[in-house]
Enzyme design. Sequence first.
Site, PDB file in Angstrom:
ATOM      1  N   HIS A 155      -7.258   4.980   1.855  1.00 57.39           N
ATOM      2  CA  HIS A 155      -6.617   4.652   0.582  1.00 57.39           C
ATOM      3  C   HIS A 155      -6.659   5.795  -0.431  1.00 57.39           C
ATOM      4  O   HIS A 155      -6.133   5.649  -1.539  1.00 57.39           O
ATOM      5  CB  HIS A 155      -7.245   3.399  -0.016  1.00 57.39           C
ATOM      6  CG  HIS A 155      -6.991   2.169   0.797  1.00 57.39           C
ATOM      7  ND1 HIS A 155      -5.866   1.393   0.652  1.00 57.39           N
ATOM      8  CD2 HIS A 155      -7.711   1.600   1.801  1.00 57.39           C
ATOM      9  CE1 HIS A 155      -5.902   0.386   1.511  1.00 57.39           C
ATOM     10  NE2 HIS A 155      -7.011   0.499   2.220  1.00 57.39           N
TER      11      HIS A 155
ATOM     12  N   LYS B 264      -0.093   4.103   4.455  1.00 59.47           N
ATOM     13  CA  LYS B 264      -0.234   3.730   3.047  1.00 59.47           C
ATOM     14  C   LYS B 264       0.542   4.738   2.189  1.00 59.47           C
ATOM     15  O   LYS B 264       1.760   4.662   2.106  1.00 59.47           O
ATOM     16  CB  LYS B 264      -1.713   3.626   2.713  1.00 59.47           C
ATOM     17  CG  LYS B 264      -2.378   2.526   3.557  1.00 59.47           C
ATOM     18  CD  LYS B 264      -3.851   2.462   3.403  1.00 59.47           C
ATOM     19  CE  LYS B 264      -4.445   1.324   4.231  1.00 59.47           C
ATOM     20  NZ  LYS B 264      -4.286   1.513   5.689  1.00 59.47           N
TER      21      LYS B 264
ATOM     22  N   ASP C 163     -13.859   7.607   5.584  1.00 55.50           N
ATOM     23  CA  ASP C 163     -12.629   6.878   5.883  1.00 55.50           C
ATOM     24  C   ASP C 163     -11.796   6.926   4.603  1.00 55.50           C
ATOM     25  O   ASP C 163     -12.092   6.236   3.634  1.00 55.50           O
ATOM     26  CB  ASP C 163     -12.977   5.436   6.263  1.00 55.50           C
ATOM     27  CG  ASP C 163     -11.759   4.546   6.480  1.00 55.50           C
ATOM     28  OD1 ASP C 163     -10.684   4.855   5.928  1.00 55.50           O
ATOM     29  OD2 ASP C 163     -11.884   3.521   7.173  1.00 55.50           O
TER      30      ASP C 163
ATOM     31  N   SER D 290     -10.952  -0.328  -0.178  1.00 55.05           N
ATOM     32  CA  SER D 290      -9.666  -1.009  -0.055  1.00 55.05           C
ATOM     33  C   SER D 290      -9.526  -2.261  -0.906  1.00 55.05           C
ATOM     34  O   SER D 290      -8.415  -2.628  -1.292  1.00 55.05           O
ATOM     35  CB  SER D 290      -9.413  -1.366   1.412  1.00 55.05           C
ATOM     36  OG  SER D 290     -10.435  -2.215   1.903  1.00 55.05           O
TER      37      SER D 290
ATOM     38  N   HIS E  38     -14.528  -0.657   5.798  1.00 57.72           N
ATOM     39  CA  HIS E  38     -13.484  -1.362   6.541  1.00 57.72           C
ATOM     40  C   HIS E  38     -14.081  -2.100   7.742  1.00 57.72           C
ATOM     41  O   HIS E  38     -14.981  -1.598   8.417  1.00 57.72           O
ATOM     42  CB  HIS E  38     -12.449  -0.366   7.062  1.00 57.72           C
ATOM     43  CG  HIS E  38     -11.428   0.009   6.033  1.00 57.72           C
ATOM     44  ND1 HIS E  38     -11.127   1.319   5.726  1.00 57.72           N
ATOM     45  CD2 HIS E  38     -10.614  -0.749   5.249  1.00 57.72           C
ATOM     46  CE1 HIS E  38     -10.185   1.351   4.800  1.00 57.72           C
ATOM     47  NE2 HIS E  38      -9.862   0.112   4.496  1.00 57.72           N
TER      48      HIS E  38
ATOM     49  N   ASN F 245       0.818  -1.213   0.000  1.00 59.25           N
ATOM     50  CA  ASN F 245       0.000   0.000   0.000  1.00 59.25           C
ATOM     51  C   ASN F 245       0.854   1.267   0.000  1.00 59.25           C
ATOM     52  O   ASN F 245       0.335   2.367   0.167  1.00 59.25           O
ATOM     53  CB  ASN F 245      -0.920   0.027   1.218  1.00 59.25           C
ATOM     54  CG  ASN F 245      -2.002  -1.038   1.143  1.00 59.25           C
ATOM     55  OD1 ASN F 245      -2.430  -1.423   0.055  1.00 59.25           O
ATOM     56  ND2 ASN F 245      -2.443  -1.518   2.291  1.00 59.25           N
TER      57      ASN F 245
ATOM     58  N   GLU G 250     -16.148   5.090   2.535  1.00 54.15           N
ATOM     59  CA  GLU G 250     -14.717   5.252   2.292  1.00 54.15           C
ATOM     60  C   GLU G 250     -14.505   6.174   1.107  1.00 54.15           C
ATOM     61  O   GLU G 250     -15.393   6.337   0.263  1.00 54.15           O
ATOM     62  CB  GLU G 250     -14.054   3.892   2.032  1.00 54.15           C
ATOM     63  CG  GLU G 250     -14.123   2.961   3.224  1.00 54.15           C
ATOM     64  CD  GLU G 250     -13.398   1.634   2.989  1.00 54.15           C
ATOM     65  OE1 GLU G 250     -12.477   1.588   2.148  1.00 54.15           O
ATOM     66  OE2 GLU G 250     -13.756   0.651   3.660  1.00 54.15           O
TER      67      GLU G 250
END
Length: 408
Positions: free
Chosen positions: A220, A252, A217, A192, A140, A46, A188
């Site tokens: 990423h 990440k 969130d 992910s 997540h 990541n 998100e």
Amino acid sequence: MAFDFIQAALAARRKDNVFRQVTTLDSAVGALIEVGGQHYLNFSSNDYLGMRQSTAVMQGWVDGIGQFGGGSGASPLVTGHTQAHQALQDHLANALGREAVLLFNSGFAANQALCQALFQLPLGSKSATEGFIVADKLMHASLLDGAVASDATLRRFAHNDCAHLQKQLDKIFAGTNRPTQDILLASEGVFSMDGDEAPLSELAVISKQYKTWLMVDDAHGFGVLGKTGMGAVEKHGLNQQQVPVLMATFGKAIGTAGAFIAGSRDLIDYLTNFAKHYIYSTAMPPAQAVATLASLHTIEQNDQRALLHDNIAYFRQLTTAAGVAITPSMTAIQPIIIGSPEQAVLISQRLRNMGLWVSAIRTPTVPKGTDRLRITLSASHHKKDIQALVDALVLVMGEKKSWVKIGE
């Protein structure tokens, strides 16, 4: 005998080809890793921008250790909060257009802390104000587990489906005696496992309509998306009023470790007083905060994000031309859906035999029947690395008829 279920649970995981094991790296340099004396091109990291071993991050660790030592020595509310932590928080708040920021040791801790602090029974109370966490189905596990462990009612809506989200919200308001304000709508920025992006602008409109708090969130997306790399909220131009709660991680694209929550001064003060994961944990090492801030400054100024996006485009161009089925993801996460845990592991092993490290992601991490190769691209990859990966994928996918079980 106590805990007899342990052996049975492990046996079931092995039987279903979903048993997890840790891989120990001997070394890692750029896009190369060494495992068991063998070197591999790493397509499972990541570290999207290759910042983990950048000069800025490495020097930040050295400078931070020289000034503050190896650790923080205490929780933030005792003596663990240093000028290094405060400088990082101040920079993030300014760059994100938020009033305040709070640091956590991991994204898992941040999501758990948020859910449990916002939705908890007051001391001495036998009933809490009715509250809901309405989350995308593919959120997540840390957020979903945090919701279950809180005093909120968890509702989930179909992935990136705004119409279904509105139906869920309508059900909540139809089933309550009063229009509750205690609804956290969670999504998100970049998902992910699928690598697709949330329709954040639409979610912000829905959140305002139903008077909820939108929480993003952005683990990423942070560092990768947006004009200066500040993530999905920057890309969509969403302010603090539109996204009252923003969480992102440093492990990440930033290349260090830890996480933060950004929001209003009142939210951060509340979490400082009621978020147990913050209050009762030793603060992240100050050197880590120094290295993280150095990485953020570098990302704002260098061309690593442009290199990454160029690599993503190149990978998609090659796979399309070669007839390799890929998803619509335009981010560093490029999954190839296999559908079977056994076959996903087998393909991963075939690639590994060719010097390519591509992890197989299986249920229960992803929904049953969507077991996959999770390919992650980085600014550290060269064009020849990506070409080698695609050539190997074409070869391995063409071997389907001759696949046998590993070990036979």
